[in-house]
Design an enzyme around this catalytic site. Structure first.
Site, PDB file in Angstrom:
ATOM      1  N   CYS A 127      -4.372  -1.429  -1.987  1.00 50.20           N
ATOM      2  CA  CYS A 127      -4.554   0.020  -2.105  1.00 50.20           C
ATOM      3  C   CYS A 127      -5.542   0.282  -3.243  1.00 50.20           C
ATOM      4  CB  CYS A 127      -3.204   0.663  -2.417  1.00 50.20           C
ATOM      5  SG  CYS A 127      -3.284   2.445  -2.683  1.00 50.20           S
TER       6      CYS A 127
ATOM      7  N   ASP B 280       0.870  -1.186   0.000  1.00 50.50           N
ATOM      8  CA  ASP B 280       0.000   0.000   0.000  1.00 50.50           C
ATOM      9  C   ASP B 280       0.904   1.232   0.000  1.00 50.50           C
ATOM     10  OD1 ASP B 280      -2.387   1.566   0.315  1.00 50.50           O
ATOM     11  OD2 ASP B 280      -1.937   1.777   2.439  1.00 50.50           O
ATOM     12  N   SER B 281       0.309   2.394  -0.179  1.00 45.11           N
ATOM     13  CA  SER B 281       1.066   3.639  -0.069  1.00 45.11           C
ATOM     14  C   SER B 281       1.621   3.810   1.339  1.00 45.11           C
ATOM     15  CB  SER B 281       0.162   4.821  -0.397  1.00 45.11           C
ATOM     16  OG  SER B 281      -0.898   4.881   0.533  1.00 45.11           O
TER      17      SER B 281
ATOM     18  N   HIS C   4      -7.048   2.587   4.198  1.00 48.29           N
ATOM     19  CA  HIS C   4      -6.715   3.279   5.452  1.00 48.29           C
ATOM     20  C   HIS C   4      -7.950   3.449   6.348  1.00 48.29           C
ATOM     21  CE1 HIS C   4      -2.951   4.457   3.475  1.00 48.29           C
ATOM     22  NE2 HIS C   4      -2.529   4.946   4.632  1.00 48.29           N
TER      23      HIS C   4
ATOM     24  N   THR D 230      -6.313   3.113  -4.486  1.00 42.56           N
ATOM     25  CA  THR D 230      -5.809   4.164  -5.364  1.00 42.56           C
ATOM     26  C   THR D 230      -4.821   3.585  -6.378  1.00 42.56           C
ATOM     27  OG1 THR D 230      -6.092   5.666  -3.515  1.00 42.56           O
ATOM     28  CG2 THR D 230      -4.758   6.459  -5.343  1.00 42.56           C
TER      29      THR D 230
ATOM     30  N   CYS E  11     -11.148   2.915   0.751  1.00 43.96           N
ATOM     31  CA  CYS E  11      -9.709   3.167   0.890  1.00 43.96           C
ATOM     32  C   CYS E  11      -9.260   2.304   2.061  1.00 43.96           C
ATOM     33  CB  CYS E  11      -9.468   4.645   1.187  1.00 43.96           C
ATOM     34  SG  CYS E  11      -7.777   5.013   1.723  1.00 43.96           S
TER      35      CYS E  11
ATOM     36  N   GLU F  88      -1.980   7.877   8.642  1.00 38.94           N
ATOM     37  CA  GLU F  88      -0.513   7.729   8.551  1.00 38.94           C
ATOM     38  C   GLU F  88       0.168   8.269   9.807  1.00 38.94           C
ATOM     39  OE1 GLU F  88       1.742   6.323   6.178  1.00 38.94           O
ATOM     40  OE2 GLU F  88      -0.145   5.385   5.648  1.00 38.94           O
TER      41      GLU F  88
HETATM   42  N1  DGL Z   1      -4.791   2.892   1.173  1.00 40.97           N
HETATM   43  C1  DGL Z   1      -4.873   3.659  -0.058  1.00 40.97           C
HETATM   44  C2  DGL Z   1      -6.192   3.345  -0.737  1.00 40.97           C
HETATM   45  O1  DGL Z   1      -6.770   2.292  -0.485  1.00 40.97           O
HETATM   46  C3  DGL Z   1      -4.565   5.052   0.305  1.00 40.97           C
HETATM   47  C4  DGL Z   1      -4.537   6.014  -0.770  1.00 40.97           C
HETATM   48  C5  DGL Z   1      -3.531   7.107  -0.640  1.00 40.97           C
HETATM   49  O2  DGL Z   1      -2.381   6.834  -0.347  1.00 40.97           O
HETATM   50  O3  DGL Z   1      -3.940   8.240  -0.905  1.00 40.97           O
HETATM   51  O4  DGL Z   1      -6.698   4.076  -1.570  1.00 40.97           O
END
Ligand code: DGL
Length: 238
Positions: free
Chosen positions: A74, A11-12, A186, A76, A184, A152
């Site tokens: 993720c 993930d990010s 997160h 995104t 998302c 985060e």
């Molecule tokens: N966890 C990512 C998602 O599911 C986060 C997106 C991001 O980093 O903006 O979209």
């Protein structure tokens, strides 16, 4: 490719841990490698090209560990890059999809709110998903800038985080949404405050468990489920 090889999950940032925990629970014997691309989080405000470049770098990192499958934990990155990643890499891959299908089945008011990043909402994938269920329910997307940053920072319950959640959830409630989809990875870490603001009559759902089931199915299909008797290892990289 061997069933004893590990599975890569990325993930990010820390969001994909909400998916990793479901995978670890369903498949406790699997070895897992988690990558948080923390220095580049959030992905939500980055270009499609940048997200593809980062995803490719992480895929190469996973391949150096001979992973047998990769989970793009993720939404995104899925929206921005999964089509290209599937054309470059031919190993079992699971990517995110906001839980709009179960939400459309659950709603009583016929109105579903989807919380996600701006990039996910504006993506082609999301527009297709949206159209697929448009005759079953009214799907209202809500972009949530700033929420990923709060998670985060580990800021899961401050007045600032609550105010931000309320700002995004209340317009959906005002439109009579009775199911909220966490689009998302997160956001499951904010589930208790989302639920508290939404109230007991609103269901808050995410796709973590469904992704773990999909991975289970895919590994089984390819004969890649670990037959180890011991608990799998979990390694974290950032
Ligand atoms: N966890 C990512 C998602 O599911 C986060 C997106 C991001 O980093 O903006 O979209």
């Amino acid at each position: 490719m061997h069933s004893k090889n590990p599975i890569g999950v990325f993930d990010s940032g820390v969001g994909g841990l909400s998916v990793l925990r479901e995978i670890h629970q369903l498949l406790p014997q699997e070895d897992l490698i988690y990558v948080a691309d923390s220095v580049h989080a959030p992905y939500g405000d980055k270009s499609k090209e940048f997200i593809l470049e980062r995803s490719t770098a992480i895929f190469e990192f996973f391949l150096s560990y001979k992973v047998k499958a990769i989970v793009v934990a993720c939404n995104t990155a899925t929206a921005a890059a999964v089509k290209e990643l599937r054309s470059i890499y031919h190993l079992p891959m699971v990517a995110m999809e906001p839980a709009v299908k179960p939400a459309a089945e659950k709603t009583q008011t016929g109105i579903v709110g989807v919380l996600a990043t701006s990039r996910t909402i504006s993506s082609n994938n999301f527009q297709i998903l949206f159209a697929r269920f448009a005759d079953q329910a009214k799907i209202i997307p809500q972009a949530c800038p700033g929420l990923v940053d709060q998670v985060e920072q580990g800021d899961l319950d401050s007045a600032e985080t609550r105010a931000l959640v309320a700002q995004y959830v209340q317009p959906l409630l005002a439109q009579n949404a009775d199911v909220l989809v966490l689009g998302c990875t997160h956001y499951p870490f904010l589930k208790s405050i989302i639920q508290a603001i939404a109230g007991d009559n609103v269901q808050v759902i995410d796709s973590g468990a469904a992704i773990a089931r999909r991975l289970h199915h895919l590994l089984g299909h390819h004969g890649l489920l670990s037959d180890g008797q011991q608990a799998g290892s979990v390694h974290f990289y950032s």
